[in-house]
Design a protein around this motif. Structure first.
Motif, PDB file in Angstrom:
ATOM      1  N   SER A  24       0.843  -1.197   0.000  1.00  0.00           N
ATOM      2  CA  SER A  24       0.000   0.000   0.000  1.00  0.00           C
ATOM      3  C   SER A  24       0.872   1.239   0.000  1.00  0.00           C
ATOM      4  N   HIS A  25       0.280   2.318  -0.432  1.00  0.00           N
ATOM      5  CA  HIS A  25       0.976   3.592  -0.345  1.00  0.00           C
ATOM      6  C   HIS A  25      -0.052   4.665  -0.062  1.00  0.00           C
ATOM      7  N   GLY A  26       0.397   5.689   0.605  1.00  0.00           N
ATOM      8  CA  GLY A  26      -0.534   6.752   0.960  1.00  0.00           C
ATOM      9  C   GLY A  26       0.134   7.706   1.914  1.00  0.00           C
ATOM     10  N   GLN A  27      -0.605   8.708   2.313  1.00  0.00           N
ATOM     11  CA  GLN A  27      -0.096   9.705   3.233  1.00  0.00           C
ATOM     12  C   GLN A  27      -0.492   9.326   4.633  1.00  0.00           C
ATOM     13  N   SER A  28       0.480   9.248   5.537  1.00  0.00           N
ATOM     14  CA  SER A  28       0.184   8.954   6.931  1.00  0.00           C
ATOM     15  C   SER A  28       0.101  10.264   7.697  1.00  0.00           C
ATOM     16  N   PRO A  29      -0.893  10.389   8.596  1.00  0.00           N
ATOM     17  CA  PRO A  29      -1.013  11.627   9.350  1.00  0.00           C
ATOM     18  C   PRO A  29       0.131  11.764  10.330  1.00  0.00           C
ATOM     19  N   SER A  30       0.684  12.960  10.444  1.00  0.00           N
ATOM     20  CA  SER A  30       1.724  13.193  11.432  1.00  0.00           C
ATOM     21  C   SER A  30       1.080  13.325  12.792  1.00  0.00           C
ATOM     22  N   ARG A  31       1.698  12.748  13.790  1.00  0.00           N
ATOM     23  CA  ARG A  31       1.114  12.765  15.125  1.00  0.00           C
ATOM     24  C   ARG A  31       1.459  14.066  15.808  1.00  0.00           C
ATOM     25  N   ARG A 170     -10.660  19.450  -3.827  1.00  0.00           N
ATOM     26  CA  ARG A 170     -10.921  20.775  -3.251  1.00  0.00           C
ATOM     27  C   ARG A 170     -10.236  20.926  -1.899  1.00  0.00           C
ATOM     28  N   TYR A 171     -10.319  19.877  -1.084  1.00  0.00           N
ATOM     29  CA  TYR A 171      -9.671  19.918   0.235  1.00  0.00           C
ATOM     30  C   TYR A 171      -8.163  20.139   0.089  1.00  0.00           C
ATOM     31  N   GLN A 172      -7.530  19.388  -0.836  1.00  0.00           N
ATOM     32  CA  GLN A 172      -6.090  19.530  -1.022  1.00  0.00           C
ATOM     33  C   GLN A 172      -5.713  20.934  -1.450  1.00  0.00           C
ATOM     34  N   HIS A 173      -6.488  21.505  -2.365  1.00  0.00           N
ATOM     35  CA  HIS A 173      -6.176  22.845  -2.880  1.00  0.00           C
ATOM     36  C   HIS A 173      -6.459  23.937  -1.854  1.00  0.00           C
ATOM     37  N   PRO A 186      -5.140  11.257   6.130  1.00  0.00           N
ATOM     38  CA  PRO A 186      -4.413  10.197   5.436  1.00  0.00           C
ATOM     39  C   PRO A 186      -5.160   9.695   4.206  1.00  0.00           C
ATOM     40  N   TYR A 187      -4.444   9.023   3.353  1.00  0.00           N
ATOM     41  CA  TYR A 187      -5.079   8.299   2.254  1.00  0.00           C
ATOM     42  C   TYR A 187      -4.216   7.079   1.961  1.00  0.00           C
ATOM     43  N   SER A 188      -4.820   6.059   1.396  1.00  0.00           N
ATOM     44  CA  SER A 188      -4.091   4.810   1.191  1.00  0.00           C
ATOM     45  C   SER A 188      -4.667   4.047   0.013  1.00  0.00           C
ATOM     46  N   ARG A 189      -3.808   3.387  -0.728  1.00  0.00           N
ATOM     47  CA  ARG A 189      -4.202   2.455  -1.782  1.00  0.00           C
ATOM     48  C   ARG A 189      -3.326   1.229  -1.619  1.00  0.00           C
ATOM     49  N   GLY A 190      -3.891   0.053  -1.680  1.00  0.00           N
ATOM     50  CA  GLY A 190      -3.086  -1.131  -1.473  1.00  0.00           C
ATOM     51  C   GLY A 190      -3.758  -2.378  -2.016  1.00  0.00           C
ATOM     52  N   THR A 191      -3.150  -3.522  -1.743  1.00  0.00           N
ATOM     53  CA  THR A 191      -3.698  -4.800  -2.183  1.00  0.00           C
ATOM     54  C   THR A 191      -3.609  -5.811  -1.047  1.00  0.00           C
ATOM     55  N   VAL A 192      -4.536  -6.743  -1.012  1.00  0.00           N
ATOM     56  CA  VAL A 192      -4.505  -7.862  -0.082  1.00  0.00           C
ATOM     57  C   VAL A 192      -4.936  -9.111  -0.845  1.00  0.00           C
ATOM     58  N   GLN A 228     -14.767  12.773   6.331  1.00  0.00           N
ATOM     59  CA  GLN A 228     -15.448  11.809   5.476  1.00  0.00           C
ATOM     60  C   GLN A 228     -14.545  10.599   5.241  1.00  0.00           C
ATOM     61  N   THR A 229     -15.124   9.412   5.381  1.00  0.00           N
ATOM     62  CA  THR A 229     -14.374   8.169   5.190  1.00  0.00           C
ATOM     63  C   THR A 229     -15.018   7.373   4.066  1.00  0.00           C
ATOM     64  N   ARG A 230     -14.206   6.623   3.345  1.00  0.00           N
ATOM     65  CA  ARG A 230     -14.702   5.819   2.230  1.00  0.00           C
ATOM     66  C   ARG A 230     -13.999   4.466   2.224  1.00  0.00           C
ATOM     67  N   PHE A 231     -14.682   3.461   1.719  1.00  0.00           N
ATOM     68  CA  PHE A 231     -14.094   2.126   1.591  1.00  0.00           C
ATOM     69  C   PHE A 231     -14.465   1.592   0.217  1.00  0.00           C
ATOM     70  N   LEU A 232     -13.467   1.150  -0.526  1.00  0.00           N
ATOM     71  CA  LEU A 232     -13.693   0.599  -1.863  1.00  0.00           C
ATOM     72  C   LEU A 232     -12.719  -0.555  -2.056  1.00  0.00           C
ATOM     73  N   ALA A 233     -13.224  -1.742  -2.321  1.00  0.00           N
ATOM     74  CA  ALA A 233     -12.367  -2.912  -2.528  1.00  0.00           C
ATOM     75  C   ALA A 233     -12.962  -3.779  -3.625  1.00  0.00           C
ATOM     76  N   PHE A 234     -12.125  -4.217  -4.564  1.00  0.00           N
ATOM     77  CA  PHE A 234     -12.606  -5.032  -5.677  1.00  0.00           C
ATOM     78  C   PHE A 234     -11.427  -5.821  -6.250  1.00  0.00           C
ATOM     79  N   PRO A 235     -11.684  -6.980  -6.860  1.00  0.00           N
ATOM     80  CA  PRO A 235     -10.594  -7.793  -7.395  1.00  0.00           C
ATOM     81  C   PRO A 235      -9.857  -7.070  -8.522  1.00  0.00           C
TER      82      PRO A 235
END
Length: 243
Positions: A24-31, A170-173, A186-192, A228-235
């Motif tokens: 996976s890769h994405g931005q991790s929130p700084s603590r 819009r949030y990023q800008h 944070p944001y993340s994209r990965g595989t399992v 806002q949170t989202r979940f998307l998973a597909f083969p």
């Protein structure tokens, strides 16, 4: 589907339905340092119990699915979820819609139990306020959907995820480097590697985790805001399959 005071609870939607390898890769929130980094006071007030999560509600009625797939009604639900209760007039101004048409769409959404009218002590005259109904909306598994149902669900998802991407951009800008939320989202994209049953279990674990953070009123810590949170998973595509 609030203002930071959480007068209108969130909605989430989904299709009801071990060893894994993940890349996976994405931005991790700084603590950031907060109360947890300081010595605990001798006596602390017990935090309020979080509200019970809503029971899953399967939406299998074609008319209800078409209501969710309607572009303007989808925008209304997303606005009520993200910004809290509103009147048809304020919704019309925010979304660039006619107030009369907005009132009609609100009534149709209420007819299917997606929004509800509420009383407000600060309402003026005959002003009517609406909020998104707190719900865990589920849709029938794809194998049980008729072609008409699949078309409605696919259109609803297409519109919703397109709106999500636009909102994220819009949030990023709009978020400057000095904003405390600039490093927090944070944001993340990965595989399992999972089986269909394991993926269904993963989805339920995600929903349970999200429900742990659904708080309101006195349970909200200082600085909390709607996220806002989202979940998307597909083969993944089968090798050699046409794109």
């Amino acid at each position: 589907m609030t203002e930071s005071r959480h007068e209108s609870p969130d909605q989430h939607e989904g299709q009801s339905n071990g060893q894994s390898h993940s890349q996976s890769h994405g931005q991790s929130p700084s603590r950031r340092k907060g109360p947890a980094d300081s010595p605990a006071p001798e006596a602390t007030r017990e935090p309020p119990e979080p509200p019970e999560p809503p029971r899953p509600r399967e939406v299998g009625d074609l008319a209800a699915l078409k209501t969710l797939a309607h572009p303007r009604r989808g925008r209304i639900i997303r606005h009520l979820t993200a910004h809290g209760p509103a009147t048809s007039a304020s919704l019309g101004r925010a979304l660039g819609l006619n107030t009369g048409a907005t009132s009609y769409h609100l009534r149709e959404l209420a007819r299917h139990g997606f929004v509800e009218e509420i009383s407000r002590s600060d309402a003026h005259g005959r002003e009517r306020w609406w909020r998104a109904v707190r719900a865990d909306l589920r849709f029938p598994p794809r194998s049980r959907q008729t072609p008409e149902m699949r078309a409605a669900v696919d259109e609803m998802n297409r519109l919703a995820f397109a709106a999500d991407i636009e909102a994220f951009v819009r949030y990023q800008h709009a978020t400057g480097p000095g904003d405390p939320w600039a490093d927090a989202a944070p944001y993340s994209r990965g595989t399992v590697h999972v089986t269909p049953d394991e993926l269904a279990e993963l989805f339920e674990e995600f929903i349970a985790l999200i429900n742990r953070y659904k708080r309101a009123g006195d349970a909200l810590p200082p600085g909390a805001r709607i996220v806002q949170t989202r979940f998307l998973a597909f083969p993944a595509d089968t090798p050699g399959a046409e794109s």
